[in-house]
Design an enzyme around this catalytic site. Sequence first.
Site, PDB file in Angstrom:
ATOM      1  CE  LYS A   1       2.982  10.815 -14.301  1.00 53.17           C
ATOM      2  NZ  LYS A   1       3.369  12.169 -14.736  1.00 53.17           N
TER       3      LYS A   1
ATOM      4  CE  LYS B   1       1.297  11.513 -10.403  1.00 56.79           C
ATOM      5  NZ  LYS B   1       1.663  12.741 -11.127  1.00 56.79           N
TER       6      LYS B   1
END
Length: 326
Positions: free
Chosen positions: A200, A253
């Site tokens: 992330k 992400k």
Amino acid sequence: MSDNMEFPTKRMRRLRKSPQIRNILRETRLHPSDLIYPMFVSEKLGRGDVEAIDTMPGQFRYSVDDAVSEASRLEDEGLSSVLIFGMPSAKDELASAAHDPHGVVQRTVRRLKEETDLVVMTDVCLCQYTSHGHCGIVVDGEIVNDETLEVLSRIALSHAEAGADVVAPSDMMDGRVAAIRRSLDDAGFQDTLIMSYAVKYASAFYAPFRGAVSSAPAFGDRRSYQMDPANIDEALIEAELDLREGADILMVKPALAYLDVIGKVRERFSVPLAAYNVSGEYSMLKAAIKSGYLTDEAIYESILSIKRAGADLIISHFAPDLLGVI
């Protein structure tokens, strides 16, 4: 190269000469079961109080009742999975509402499991629940790692007790997957999956989401725990660590700006891989389509690129737009 691989013997246009031929030779296909729809559920809303999200056209904040109704409607259209984000009525420094057994996520999960056959996933983090908006416990202005793990474990366990099929820690604290796995196993939830936000990045593409759930940090930023957008070797280390700690599904992400990372993770690890087509990626396409610069076909093409890069599952606010197309 042999002669039969050269023009005029080899003509690649033969493979594209009709829709039927193009269809049977298509290498990458999207299916409704590839999609996970993120939903925002607010404790402040009552039945029928659906709030449009200004920063994300076409997305809404729902009450528990309305979230369940909308999820059920989308299930009828072919949706298989939802990812639930909660918005509490009150926040504090310790994110106490996040692990309340009667909290907004927990109530939503119970209803979804009672009334649908959807795979129910839950976001496990502190940022929507803390008064300071950070993803961890703050002590003397510092986001402390190990103290946060206990809170994350309590949140994940409360979601599992409510019936969540998959818990998804998004905080980026070190060791969180191991802590959550241990907590779940000790409580008898060995079959609850962990989908780790393993890779992330500290991305500018999250901005519309933070407005949607009021989770912007009150001070500083999240760069001490989310990843540097410049790094890809680090992504592989993060993914391997989470697998060793017990993650069942890995996630990258954002997605569109990190297709190379998705490809690298896919190449290295033979495990289920998710990618999050985040709010900024959603909103900029919506804005371009509204302005007439792009057509709706850009939605399909962008999500297809995530699948082609190697993602098995795609978390996307575009899921309702795609269900009738793929």
